[in-house]
Design a protein around this motif. Structure first.
Motif, PDB file in Angstrom:
ATOM      1  N   ARG A 283       1.367  -1.019  -0.289  1.00  0.00           N
ATOM      2  CA  ARG A 283       0.258  -0.281   0.308  1.00  0.00           C
ATOM      3  C   ARG A 283       1.048   1.039  -0.204  1.00  0.00           C
ATOM      4  NH1 ARG A 283      -4.487  -0.675   4.531  1.00  0.00           N
ATOM      5  NH2 ARG A 283      -5.450  -3.396   3.295  1.00  0.00           N
ATOM      6  N   PRO A 284       1.591   1.652  -1.158  1.00  0.00           N
ATOM      7  CA  PRO A 284       2.088   3.380  -0.943  1.00  0.00           C
ATOM      8  C   PRO A 284       1.297   3.889  -0.412  1.00  0.00           C
ATOM      9  CG  PRO A 284       2.274   1.730  -3.917  1.00  0.00           C
ATOM     10  CD  PRO A 284       1.488   1.305  -2.628  1.00  0.00           C
ATOM     11  N   VAL A 285       1.430   5.680  -0.471  1.00  0.00           N
ATOM     12  CA  VAL A 285       0.923   6.323  -0.497  1.00  0.00           C
ATOM     13  C   VAL A 285       1.373   7.188  -1.390  1.00  0.00           C
ATOM     14  CG1 VAL A 285       1.464   6.348   2.392  1.00  0.00           C
ATOM     15  CG2 VAL A 285       3.437   7.303   0.386  1.00  0.00           C
ATOM     16  N   TYR A 286       0.791   8.715  -1.412  1.00  0.00           N
ATOM     17  CA  TYR A 286       1.597   9.572  -2.706  1.00  0.00           C
ATOM     18  C   TYR A 286       2.445   9.734  -3.440  1.00  0.00           C
ATOM     19  CZ  TYR A 286       1.302  13.894  -5.377  1.00  0.00           C
ATOM     20  OH  TYR A 286       1.715  14.244  -6.736  1.00  0.00           O
ATOM     21  N   ILE A 287       2.926   8.889  -4.615  1.00  0.00           N
ATOM     22  CA  ILE A 287       4.045   8.189  -4.895  1.00  0.00           C
ATOM     23  C   ILE A 287       4.016  10.063  -6.125  1.00  0.00           C
ATOM     24  CG2 ILE A 287       5.582   6.853  -6.662  1.00  0.00           C
ATOM     25  CD1 ILE A 287       3.141   5.052  -6.047  1.00  0.00           C
ATOM     26  N   TYR A 288       5.527  10.065  -5.608  1.00  0.00           N
ATOM     27  CA  TYR A 288       5.973  11.011  -6.401  1.00  0.00           C
ATOM     28  C   TYR A 288       7.128  10.918  -6.735  1.00  0.00           C
ATOM     29  CZ  TYR A 288       9.617  12.255  -2.365  1.00  0.00           C
ATOM     30  OH  TYR A 288      10.441  11.959  -1.960  1.00  0.00           O
ATOM     31  N   GLY A 289       8.014  11.764  -8.050  1.00  0.00           N
ATOM     32  CA  GLY A 289       9.004  12.102  -8.863  1.00  0.00           C
ATOM     33  C   GLY A 289       9.121  11.999 -10.545  1.00  0.00           C
ATOM     34  N   GLU A 290       9.782  11.912 -10.618  1.00  0.00           N
ATOM     35  CA  GLU A 290       9.935  11.846 -12.537  1.00  0.00           C
ATOM     36  C   GLU A 290       9.127  11.726 -13.788  1.00  0.00           C
ATOM     37  OE1 GLU A 290      14.315  10.624 -11.389  1.00  0.00           O
ATOM     38  OE2 GLU A 290      12.389  11.296 -10.243  1.00  0.00           O
ATOM     39  N   LEU A 295       2.104  15.576 -10.846  1.00  0.00           N
ATOM     40  CA  LEU A 295       2.699  16.343 -10.059  1.00  0.00           C
ATOM     41  C   LEU A 295       2.863  17.544 -11.334  1.00  0.00           C
ATOM     42  CD1 LEU A 295       4.294  18.063  -8.143  1.00  0.00           C
ATOM     43  CD2 LEU A 295       6.774  16.385  -8.643  1.00  0.00           C
ATOM     44  N   GLN A 296       2.694  17.191 -12.583  1.00  0.00           N
ATOM     45  CA  GLN A 296       2.574  17.829 -13.911  1.00  0.00           C
ATOM     46  C   GLN A 296       0.963  18.585 -13.951  1.00  0.00           C
ATOM     47  OE1 GLN A 296       4.299  15.233 -16.980  1.00  0.00           O
ATOM     48  NE2 GLN A 296       3.868  17.368 -18.617  1.00  0.00           N
ATOM     49  N   ASN A 297       0.535  18.139 -13.012  1.00  0.00           N
ATOM     50  CA  ASN A 297      -0.739  19.078 -13.807  1.00  0.00           C
ATOM     51  C   ASN A 297      -0.463  19.773 -12.883  1.00  0.00           C
ATOM     52  OD1 ASN A 297      -1.797  16.732 -15.531  1.00  0.00           O
ATOM     53  ND2 ASN A 297      -2.953  15.360 -14.188  1.00  0.00           N
ATOM     54  N   GLU A 364       2.435  22.281   0.421  1.00  0.00           N
ATOM     55  CA  GLU A 364       3.512  22.482   0.734  1.00  0.00           C
ATOM     56  C   GLU A 364       4.860  21.235  -0.053  1.00  0.00           C
ATOM     57  OE1 GLU A 364       1.756  23.446   5.529  1.00  0.00           O
ATOM     58  OE2 GLU A 364       2.900  21.198   4.743  1.00  0.00           O
ATOM     59  N   PHE A 365       4.380  20.017  -0.558  1.00  0.00           N
ATOM     60  CA  PHE A 365       5.405  19.372  -0.731  1.00  0.00           C
ATOM     61  C   PHE A 365       5.173  19.660  -2.259  1.00  0.00           C
ATOM     62  CE2 PHE A 365       5.308  15.367  -3.930  1.00  0.00           C
ATOM     63  CZ  PHE A 365       6.974  15.007  -3.853  1.00  0.00           C
ATOM     64  N   ASN A 366       4.699  20.191  -3.447  1.00  0.00           N
ATOM     65  CA  ASN A 366       4.304  20.389  -4.472  1.00  0.00           C
ATOM     66  C   ASN A 366       5.838  21.501  -4.295  1.00  0.00           C
ATOM     67  OD1 ASN A 366       2.478  19.253  -5.753  1.00  0.00           O
ATOM     68  ND2 ASN A 366       0.685  20.639  -5.183  1.00  0.00           N
TER      69      ASN A 366
END
Length: 470
Positions: A283-290, A295-297, A364-366
């Motif tokens: 169960r991953p949480v919100y996934i970010y990265g390239e 995130l792009q949206n 805040e993360f963005n």
């Protein structure tokens, strides 16, 4: 009969019974006495018979070893008088493919799926074949896969997760499956499609695995199967024993919850070949990265607002996790599931996957991963959360009433308001204990890589603006 490093005086038939018995010891020593009281002239004839028996025995031994290599670790045939051979574990290790395995990865063309594929190819030296399944692969990704120079066979399978015949063919001959394919959408109007792909597709893939006698099934779930159910109730450093469950009827959390239950319920099922199916869910949480579309949206919206991210909540705190760390958790979980001695301990279990990214609100993360490029965080809060929630409720009712004649997708809904305004954080301690999971990429490195990717997006955006300019 003596044990340890002493000599066994046993007939060849005992050897064969040992090879067919999974409790065979690590080292076996056999010594046939060279001297016996024989009548004149019988010695030569006996020697010839023993040579023949030795040859037959050795042939059978090699055949059985090829068929069941794990049962023989080290064999020492010591001074039979006629057959002087020593077999070591290193010989079997180099001559026999004892640990070869194969893997089917669904959603292999997606954000997470691509990383799982690359990490498997990098880390798993005994991986004989990897099959990449998805409905759509970008031309760039297909080219990248075709240019991979690796000893592992890479097979691209383009098709629908709802195509039963396609799934059965895809599962034939593989020993493990990682199921990461799904539709992620928090809207209201793709409900049927989302439930079909996420829930029915998972069930069809499970059935195909059982029919093909695939003993390992690893499912990519989501933290949303656990909630949050209310923005007024906080969960801090939650863990698996809390047994949290989403109460939302929205398509994404609902379909992922039911799919995960089906996967975990299948654990322990006896397959036709006598092996046992082992399943596990991450169960991953919100996934970010390239490459993150979400995130792009958010970046595109901020660009339209003079590079300012709207501050959507006060006091919200959630986990984010870097994509490579989630892929690494899949590799580790697969290793445990493939180990007959450890698989039962995690079979039927689920694990939250987070890393050392500091918990914070989405806004805040963005800002954290884009501030190097001049992005800012709005100084003022918008409409109070309670009013937003009730406005979302009204919009959902309007959407429902208009549905017979018109498709109306509200700009936000109750589920989205709850997600973005909750305190909902989790620990990866259980994954660390059972899977050996530790984040491979630190927060500082993950932020740096993501920020560099943001820079490439901005460069492309500037180029596009130049092209559109008169």
């Amino acid at each position: 009969m003596k044990t340890g490093r002493e000599t066994f005086h046993l007939p060849p038939s005992w050897w064969l019974s040992c090879l067919l018995n999974s409790s065979t010891k690590t080292k076996i020593h056999l010594k046939v006495p060279q001297k016996a009281s024989l009548a004149p002239g019988e010695g030569d004839r006996l020697k010839e018979k023993i040579k023949t028996l030795d040859f037959i025995f050795l042939t059978i031994l090699v055949v059985i070893t090829l068929l069941r290599p794990r049962l023989v670790r080290t064999l020492q045939v010591v001074d039979t008088g006629y057959l002087n051979l020593v077999f070591y574990q290193e010989v079997f290790g180099t001559m026999l493919p004892t640990n070869k395995w194969s893997c089917l990865v669904t959603g292999a063309g997606g954000f997470l799926g691509q990383r799982i594929v690359h990490l498997l190819l990098e880390e798993e030296q005994e991986l004989e074949e990897i099959r990449l399944l998805d409905k759509v692969f970008s031309p760039q990704l297909l080219l990248e896969f075709s240019e991979l120079k690796h000893k592992t066979k890479v097979t691209v399978l383009q098709g629908d997760i709802l195509d039963e015949e396609f799934l059965h063919k895809a599962c034939q001959g593989v020993t493990t499956v990682i199921h990461s394919a799904c539709i992620i959408d928090i809207g209201l109007w793709r409900r049927k499609e989302i439930i079909n792909v996420n829930m029915k597709g998972t069930q069809l893939l499970l059935e195909a695995c059982i029919a093909a006698e695939v003993p390992v099934f690893l499912y990519t779930s989501s933290v949303e199967v656990a909630g949050p159910n209310s923005y007024t109730k906080s969960v801090r450093n939650g863990h698996e024993d809390d047994l949290l469950e989403s109460k939302w009827n929205n398509a994404y959390p609902y379909s992922k919850k039911l799919a995960e239950k089906a996967v975990l319920a299948a654990d322990g099922q006896l397959l036709r070949n006598g092996t046992v199916l082992r399943t596990c869910s991450l169960r991953p949480v919100y996934i970010y990265g390239e490459g993150s579309v979400f995130l792009q949206n958010e970046i595109n919206h901020a660009l339209k607002n003079d590079k300012i991210f709207a501050r959507k909540s006060k006091g919200s705190m959630v986990n984010q996790v870097y994509v490579d760390n989630v892929a690494w958790a899949h590799v580790l979980a697969l290793r445990v599931l493939r180990d007959p001695e450890k698989a039962q301990s995690i079979g039927g279990q689920f694990y939250y996957i987070t890393d050392d990214t500091p918990p914070q609100s989405y806004s805040e993360f963005n800002y954290e991963v884009t501030k190097e490029w001049g992005f800012k965080l709005g100084s003022k809060l918008g409409i109070p959360v309670t009013l937003l929630y009730w406005a979302a409720f009204v919009l959902e009712m309007i959407s429902f009433m208009l549905s017979p004649i018109f498709i109306y997708e509200p700009p936000f809904n109750c589920h989205l308001i709850t997600l973005t305004n909750s305190v909902f954080t989790f620990s990866y301690k259980k994954a660390k204990k059972d899977l050996g999971y530790e984040p491979r990429v630190s927060w500082l490195e993950a932020r740096k890589k993501t920020s560099q990717w943001v820079g490439t997006l901005l460069a492309k955006n500037r180029e596009n603006l130049k092209i559109k300019a008169p």
